[in-house]
Design an enzyme around this catalytic site. Sequence first.
Site, PDB file in Angstrom:
ATOM      1  N   ASP A 278       0.878  -1.168   0.000  1.00  0.00           N
ATOM      2  CA  ASP A 278       0.000   0.000   0.000  1.00  0.00           C
ATOM      3  C   ASP A 278       0.922   1.227   0.000  1.00  0.00           C
ATOM      4  O   ASP A 278       2.125   1.108   0.261  1.00  0.00           O
ATOM      5  CB  ASP A 278      -0.885  -0.045   1.246  1.00  0.00           C
ATOM      6  CG  ASP A 278      -1.727   1.204   1.406  1.00  0.00           C
ATOM      7  OD1 ASP A 278      -2.390   1.601   0.431  1.00  0.00           O
ATOM      8  OD2 ASP A 278      -1.702   1.799   2.500  1.00  0.00           O
TER       9      ASP A 278
ATOM     10  N   ASP B 166      -0.006   5.219   1.024  1.00  0.00           N
ATOM     11  CA  ASP B 166      -0.169   6.130   2.162  1.00  0.00           C
ATOM     12  C   ASP B 166      -0.328   5.354   3.461  1.00  0.00           C
ATOM     13  O   ASP B 166      -1.205   4.496   3.582  1.00  0.00           O
ATOM     14  CB  ASP B 166      -1.397   7.015   1.947  1.00  0.00           C
ATOM     15  CG  ASP B 166      -1.286   7.867   0.697  1.00  0.00           C
ATOM     16  OD1 ASP B 166      -0.440   8.765   0.677  1.00  0.00           O
ATOM     17  OD2 ASP B 166      -2.044   7.608  -0.266  1.00  0.00           O
TER      18      ASP B 166
ATOM     19  N   ASP C 196      -1.673  -1.189   5.908  1.00  0.00           N
ATOM     20  CA  ASP C 196      -1.921  -0.632   7.241  1.00  0.00           C
ATOM     21  C   ASP C 196      -3.395  -0.624   7.618  1.00  0.00           C
ATOM     22  O   ASP C 196      -3.748  -0.133   8.683  1.00  0.00           O
ATOM     23  CB  ASP C 196      -1.361   0.794   7.320  1.00  0.00           C
ATOM     24  CG  ASP C 196      -2.099   1.756   6.386  1.00  0.00           C
ATOM     25  OD1 ASP C 196      -2.374   1.365   5.234  1.00  0.00           O
ATOM     26  OD2 ASP C 196      -2.397   2.887   6.800  1.00  0.00           O
TER      27      ASP C 196
END
Length: 231
Positions: A13, A15, A175
């Site tokens: 991922d 950000d 995240d």
Amino acid sequence: MTGILADATIVFDLDGTLVDSAPDLLRALNQVMDLEGMPHAPESAVRRFVGHGARVLIEKAAALQGARYKDERLDQLTAAFIEFYRADIAGATKLYPNMDEALHALAASGARLAVCTNKRHDLANELLDALGISNRFAAIVGADAVVNKKPHPGHFIETVSRAGGVLGKAVMVGDSTTDVRSAQGAGAPAIVYRPGYNDIPHDEMGADAIIDDYAVLEAIAEQLLSAKISV
């Protein structure tokens, strides 16, 4: 090259995983809030809402102030956000600690690296270009480059395919629940980075592993792929 990670595909991922971009996203978001005469959003809002794209970020930040928008106005504010963000896309954005070393170690072990993000495809490329690391990735696949974005497994599957990898030797590093669901829906293990952004506590996401430091990423990826291959 031999070893578990040879020809594996490690998908990141963007950000909250590869980079801490919250300061730049917050800057752009608050410029949008200024347009609407609303109080600035706290950075915690960005860290909770960022994983679903700019439109959802604006919508949820405005909802904190009791504001609701029709689709046309939300489209306009999203377009404004994109231009505010693009104007200084990497002004305060940084790689997370030990990420640079982890990327080098994974590549040295023979792994392909890729990015699977709900950020717009052009912005993902612009950000990684600005940080000087886009050439490390065999594929960078934004939300608008696929039919169904994360948490749909198709986004992860398409990223692995574009990187030249195979699902049987792919791992997701993210995240959020969006990342975990996308990978696990495709039958791949998911690693969650605890310092990243989160919509629920990381321990509740159902990830195959949780890490606090990217210094251990290579070893954890090896363990997960080894366990999968041996089944």
